[in-house]
Write an enzyme that holds these catalytic residues in place. Structure first.
Site, PDB file in Angstrom:
ATOM      1  N   ASP A 233       0.877  -1.169  -0.016  1.00 32.15           N
ATOM      2  CA  ASP A 233      -0.051  -0.046  -0.013  1.00 32.15           C
ATOM      3  C   ASP A 233       0.584   0.974  -0.565  1.00 32.15           C
ATOM      4  O   ASP A 233       1.459   1.731  -0.439  1.00 32.15           O
ATOM      5  CB  ASP A 233      -0.924  -0.056   1.322  1.00 32.15           C
ATOM      6  CG  ASP A 233      -1.867   0.837   1.482  1.00 32.15           C
ATOM      7  OD1 ASP A 233      -2.612   1.234   0.299  1.00 32.15           O
ATOM      8  OD2 ASP A 233      -2.087   2.408   1.960  1.00 32.15           O
TER       9      ASP A 233
ATOM     10  N   TYR B   5     -12.011   8.067  -2.271  1.00 29.29           N
ATOM     11  CA  TYR B   5     -11.960   8.732  -0.949  1.00 29.29           C
ATOM     12  C   TYR B   5     -10.459   9.299  -0.771  1.00 29.29           C
ATOM     13  O   TYR B   5     -10.630  10.086   0.144  1.00 29.29           O
ATOM     14  CB  TYR B   5     -11.517   6.838  -0.359  1.00 29.29           C
ATOM     15  CG  TYR B   5     -10.313   6.378  -0.738  1.00 29.29           C
ATOM     16  CD1 TYR B   5      -8.728   6.077  -0.061  1.00 29.29           C
ATOM     17  CD2 TYR B   5     -10.235   5.980  -2.216  1.00 29.29           C
ATOM     18  CE1 TYR B   5      -8.263   5.121  -0.485  1.00 29.29           C
ATOM     19  CE2 TYR B   5      -8.815   4.944  -2.817  1.00 29.29           C
ATOM     20  CZ  TYR B   5      -8.434   5.123  -1.786  1.00 29.29           C
ATOM     21  OH  TYR B   5      -6.657   4.575  -2.190  1.00 29.29           O
TER      22      TYR B   5
ATOM     23  N   TYR C 266      -2.237  11.198   1.665  1.00 30.46           N
ATOM     24  CA  TYR C 266      -2.745  11.092   0.489  1.00 30.46           C
ATOM     25  C   TYR C 266      -2.600  12.892   0.466  1.00 30.46           C
ATOM     26  O   TYR C 266      -2.684  13.424  -0.696  1.00 30.46           O
ATOM     27  CB  TYR C 266      -3.704  10.695   0.922  1.00 30.46           C
ATOM     28  CG  TYR C 266      -3.958   9.621   1.157  1.00 30.46           C
ATOM     29  CD1 TYR C 266      -4.387   8.337  -0.346  1.00 30.46           C
ATOM     30  CD2 TYR C 266      -4.257   9.116   2.222  1.00 30.46           C
ATOM     31  CE1 TYR C 266      -4.437   7.234   0.291  1.00 30.46           C
ATOM     32  CE2 TYR C 266      -4.412   7.594   2.611  1.00 30.46           C
ATOM     33  CZ  TYR C 266      -4.332   7.019   1.740  1.00 30.46           C
ATOM     34  OH  TYR C 266      -4.594   5.396   1.209  1.00 30.46           O
TER      35      TYR C 266
ATOM     36  N   HIS D 274      -6.878  -7.032  -1.063  1.00 34.31           N
ATOM     37  CA  HIS D 274      -5.664  -5.873  -0.328  1.00 34.31           C
ATOM     38  C   HIS D 274      -5.014  -6.285   0.221  1.00 34.31           C
ATOM     39  O   HIS D 274      -3.512  -5.966  -0.123  1.00 34.31           O
ATOM     40  CB  HIS D 274      -6.738  -4.429  -0.064  1.00 34.31           C
ATOM     41  CG  HIS D 274      -6.135  -3.204  -0.395  1.00 34.31           C
ATOM     42  ND1 HIS D 274      -4.447  -3.347  -1.568  1.00 34.31           N
ATOM     43  CD2 HIS D 274      -4.775  -2.252   0.854  1.00 34.31           C
ATOM     44  CE1 HIS D 274      -4.220  -1.721  -0.944  1.00 34.31           C
ATOM     45  NE2 HIS D 274      -3.965  -1.615   0.724  1.00 34.31           N
TER      46      HIS D 274
END
Length: 327
Positions: free
Chosen positions: A104, A153, A233, A298
């Site tokens: 990730d 998201y 992010y 995931h």
């Protein structure tokens, strides 16, 4: 998890918590969101039993790592890779190169570690997130908004404090549980004020591989909040600006890539073609293996630890025993 040791190391202006076990060639494990060092516990035990020194930090802004600024401008890949290089200098000064395993956001950081400092990496096993070449014509957030819309998201994570307030209403345990059990191969949307799109009273059914884990994650996020992880992010566009000098630079270390066929990242538009039709190999010329695990989502290293452990070991062991390298 008997035998795993914990310590705090002062690196790059922060206090980084690490979990480690055994001695030998270092394998550095880099976690993603909303994970912690803890997500690598199966791999730590497995690799330590086979003669490796497993080192798994809580990355900047996560878990028991402290001292990082709260603003997202301090969460670029340059900052985080700087933390990692300083960590390696502190815990393994005698090893010029180490093995790296990422998942990730940890995979993204691992790609950038290989771009910025390929001299520090023997070989890389990355999971879930492929290398993304920099598009000099469009910033990543503008691209995501154009393709997915404002409820996607990553777009919803951008405004500091906004999604944190919504998560507080939903409850930390439910937020963590929803992320870790997400198995929809399609994109994740978080419409404003609607949470994950279901009733807050709908029970979350935890799979057996996750049932004992949620409480550990919740204990850390209830203490520290989600802002540290969300800041990665929020720095996407800033990363784009800062990495202009690396446009079209290839990843030049040996790589094995593992992904589940139910992973939302694998099913993102264009990703399968990129992986299987030559684009990935062009950007990562020493890509040696791609493994697509059927029926896996995931959080692949937690869902199927035995298979993932063997994949990691089989790849890394080649470089440990023969001393081979890519020239």
């Amino acid at each position: 998890m008997e035998g795993i040791e914990h310590k705090t190391v002062s690196v790059n202006g922060i206090n980084m918590h690490i979990a480690e076990m055994a001695q030998g060639p270092v394998i550095l494990f880099l976690h993603g969101f909303p994970e912690l060092w803890y997500s690598w516990r199966h791999q730590i035990l497995y690799m330590a039993a086979r003669g490796y020194r497993a080192v798994a930090p809580d990355l900047r802004g996560y878990g028991d790592t402290t001292g990082a600024p709260t603003s997202f401008v301090s969460y670029t890949t340059l900052h985080v890779v700087g933390d990692i290089v300083a960590l390696l200098d502190a815990v393994a000064p005698e090893q010029d190169k180490v093995f790296v395993v990422g998942h990730d956001w940890g995979a993204i950081i691992a790609w950038y570690l290989c771009l910025y400092r390929p001299d520090r990496v023997k070989a890389l096993v990355n999971m879930s997130v492929v290398f993304t070449r920099r598009n000099p014509m469009m910033k990543p957030l503008e691209s995501l908004r154009a393709f997915y819309g404002d409820d996607y998201y990553i777009c919803r994570f951008q405004e500091p404090g906004e999604i944190e307030a919504e998560f507080a209403q939903i409850g930390t345990k439910r937020v963590v549980g929803k992320f870790l059990t997400y198995r929809n191969a399609g994109p994740l949307y978080l419409p404003k004020g609607k949470g994950f799109g279901d009733s807050p009273n709908t029970p979350i059914i935890l799979p057996s591989w996750l049932s004992e884990d949620v409480d550990y994650y919740v204990s850390k996020y209830e203490k520290n909040g989600f802002t540290g992880g969300l800041n990665y992010y929020r720095a996407l566009n800033l990363n784009w600006e800062l990495t202009a000098p690396w446009t079209r630079v290839q990843v030049t270390v040996p790589v094995k890539f593992i992904v589940g066929d139910q992973d939302l990242t694998y099913n993102a538009p264009g990703t399968k073609d990129y992986i299987h039709k030559g684009g990935f190999k062009k950007d990562v010329p020493f890509l040696q293996e791609v493994v697509v695990m059927e029926g896996v989502a995931h959080f692949i290293h937690e869902e199927k630890p035995d298979k993932v452990n063997k994949h990691i070991y089989d790849f890394i062991h080649k470089f440990s025993t023969s001393g081979c390298s890519v020239s």
